[in-house]
Write a protein that holds these residues in place. Structure first.
Motif, mmCIF file in Angstrom:
data_model
loop_
_atom_site.group_PDB
_atom_site.id
_atom_site.type_symbol
_atom_site.label_atom_id
_atom_site.label_comp_id
_atom_site.label_asym_id
_atom_site.label_seq_id
_atom_site.Cartn_x
_atom_site.Cartn_y
_atom_site.Cartn_z
ATOM 1 N N ILE A 45 -10.636 -3.249 3.739
ATOM 2 C CA ILE A 45 -10.723 -4.204 4.841
ATOM 3 C C ILE A 45 -9.643 -3.938 5.897
ATOM 4 O O ILE A 45 -9.899 -4.053 7.092
ATOM 5 N N CYS A 46 -8.454 -3.547 5.468
ATOM 6 C CA CYS A 46 -7.363 -3.297 6.422
ATOM 7 C C CYS A 46 -7.410 -1.877 6.988
ATOM 8 O O CYS A 46 -6.556 -1.512 7.785
ATOM 9 N N GLY A 47 -8.371 -1.093 6.569
ATOM 10 C CA GLY A 47 -8.495 0.266 7.083
ATOM 11 C C GLY A 47 -7.588 1.270 6.400
ATOM 12 O O GLY A 47 -7.378 2.361 6.905
ATOM 13 N N GLY A 48 -7.041 0.906 5.262
ATOM 14 C CA GLY A 48 -6.206 1.841 4.523
ATOM 15 C C GLY A 48 -4.729 1.766 4.845
ATOM 16 O O GLY A 48 -3.999 2.734 4.664
ATOM 17 N N MET A 49 -4.270 0.611 5.290
ATOM 18 C CA MET A 49 -2.873 0.436 5.680
ATOM 19 C C MET A 49 -2.021 -0.220 4.592
ATOM 20 O O MET A 49 -0.892 -0.624 4.843
ATOM 21 N N ALA A 50 -2.560 -0.387 3.383
ATOM 22 C CA ALA A 50 -1.857 -1.044 2.268
ATOM 23 C C ALA A 50 -1.481 -2.479 2.621
ATOM 24 O O ALA A 50 -0.406 -2.954 2.297
ATOM 25 N N MET A 51 -2.412 -3.185 3.304
ATOM 26 C CA MET A 51 -2.131 -4.542 3.748
ATOM 27 C C MET A 51 -3.111 -5.588 3.232
ATOM 28 O O MET A 51 -3.040 -6.741 3.636
ATOM 29 N N CYS A 52 -4.051 -5.190 2.315
ATOM 30 C CA CYS A 52 -5.030 -6.196 1.899
ATOM 31 C C CYS A 52 -5.372 -6.157 0.405
ATOM 32 O O CYS A 52 -5.905 -7.123 -0.107
ATOM 33 N N GLU A 72 2.875 -0.363 -1.426
ATOM 34 C CA GLU A 72 1.902 -0.641 -2.478
ATOM 35 C C GLU A 72 2.435 -1.711 -3.432
ATOM 36 O O GLU A 72 1.721 -2.649 -3.792
ATOM 37 N N GLU A 73 3.685 -1.582 -3.825
ATOM 38 C CA GLU A 73 4.320 -2.573 -4.710
ATOM 39 C C GLU A 73 4.294 -3.955 -4.066
ATOM 40 O O GLU A 73 3.958 -4.946 -4.710
ATOM 41 N N ALA A 74 4.650 -4.010 -2.786
ATOM 42 C CA ALA A 74 4.694 -5.296 -2.084
ATOM 43 C C ALA A 74 3.306 -5.931 -2.012
ATOM 44 O O ALA A 74 3.157 -7.136 -2.253
ATOM 45 N N LYS A 83 -2.917 -5.365 -12.779
ATOM 46 C CA LYS A 83 -2.558 -4.915 -14.118
ATOM 47 C C LYS A 83 -1.457 -3.872 -13.995
ATOM 48 O O LYS A 83 -1.129 -3.417 -12.893
ATOM 49 N N GLU A 84 -0.915 -3.483 -15.123
ATOM 50 C CA GLU A 84 0.139 -2.472 -15.130
ATOM 51 C C GLU A 84 -0.329 -1.159 -14.501
ATOM 52 O O GLU A 84 0.440 -0.447 -13.870
ATOM 53 N N ASN A 85 -1.619 -0.851 -14.647
ATOM 54 C CA ASN A 85 -2.166 0.399 -14.132
ATOM 55 C C ASN A 85 -2.854 0.247 -12.770
ATOM 56 O O ASN A 85 -3.614 1.109 -12.351
ATOM 57 N N SER A 86 -2.580 -0.859 -12.074
ATOM 58 C CA SER A 86 -3.173 -1.096 -10.755
ATOM 59 C C SER A 86 -2.575 -0.164 -9.714
ATOM 60 O O SER A 86 -1.370 0.098 -9.708
ATOM 61 N N ARG A 87 -3.446 0.313 -8.840
ATOM 62 C CA ARG A 87 -3.041 1.118 -7.686
ATOM 63 C C ARG A 87 -3.923 0.737 -6.507
ATOM 64 O O ARG A 87 -5.010 0.207 -6.688
ATOM 65 N N LEU A 88 -3.449 1.001 -5.318
ATOM 66 C CA LEU A 88 -4.269 0.831 -4.126
ATOM 67 C C LEU A 88 -4.932 2.174 -3.828
ATOM 68 O O LEU A 88 -4.253 3.189 -3.669
ATOM 69 N N GLY A 89 -6.251 2.160 -3.739
ATOM 70 C CA GLY A 89 -6.982 3.395 -3.503
ATOM 71 C C GLY A 89 -6.587 4.090 -2.213
ATOM 72 O O GLY A 89 -6.607 5.315 -2.128
ATOM 73 N N CYS A 90 -6.190 3.309 -1.217
ATOM 74 C CA CYS A 90 -5.797 3.903 0.068
ATOM 75 C C CYS A 90 -4.494 4.693 -0.035
ATOM 76 O O CYS A 90 -4.183 5.487 0.851
ATOM 77 N N GLN A 91 -3.756 4.506 -1.101
ATOM 78 C CA GLN A 91 -2.481 5.197 -1.287
ATOM 79 C C GLN A 91 -2.582 6.381 -2.245
ATOM 80 O O GLN A 91 -1.587 7.031 -2.545
ATOM 81 N N ILE A 92 -3.796 6.663 -2.725
ATOM 82 C CA ILE A 92 -4.015 7.805 -3.622
ATOM 83 C C ILE A 92 -4.765 8.875 -2.836
ATOM 84 O O ILE A 92 -5.964 8.760 -2.587
#
Length: 109
Positions: A45-52, A72-74, A83-92
């Protein structure tokens, strides 16, 4: 051009084995959108800016070696279904080292 294989389980529990190009500077969020693995308007939704956190996914194996960055942490600290293994797809970012990566798309926020 080198393509790698990534397994992505969608929000309905269906596993997709897809080819991902390593020469297009794509990230996992863009890959999910290009293969239409999530309903339109529910991911990136945010276009890959790690904001949503709409592109949150769970790493299901140990292929992904990178750690979460500060943005990503924020974002994940305020997200749902984390979860412990959560990641943001836009950051991978898609690289040859991610061949065999297995991910599951997190439920909608």
């Amino acid at each position: 051009m080198t393509d790698i294989t990534i397994k992505i389980t969608d929000r309905k529990g269906v596993e997709h084995q897809i080819l991902a190009p390593t020469d297009m500077n794509m990230n996992v969020m863009e890959l999910i959108r290009s293969y239409e693995l999530a309903e339109e308007g529910t991911i990136g939704i945010c276009g890959g800016m790690a904001m949503c956190a709409s592109c949150q996914c769970y790493a299901l194996n140990n292929v992904l070696k990178s750690k979460r960055n500060d943005d990503e942490e924020a974002m994940l600290s305020d997200a749902y279904h984390v979860k412990e293994n959560s990641r943001l797809g836009c950051q991978i970012h898609i690289t040859e080292e991610l061949d065999g990566l297995a991910l599951e798309i997190a439920p909608e926020q």
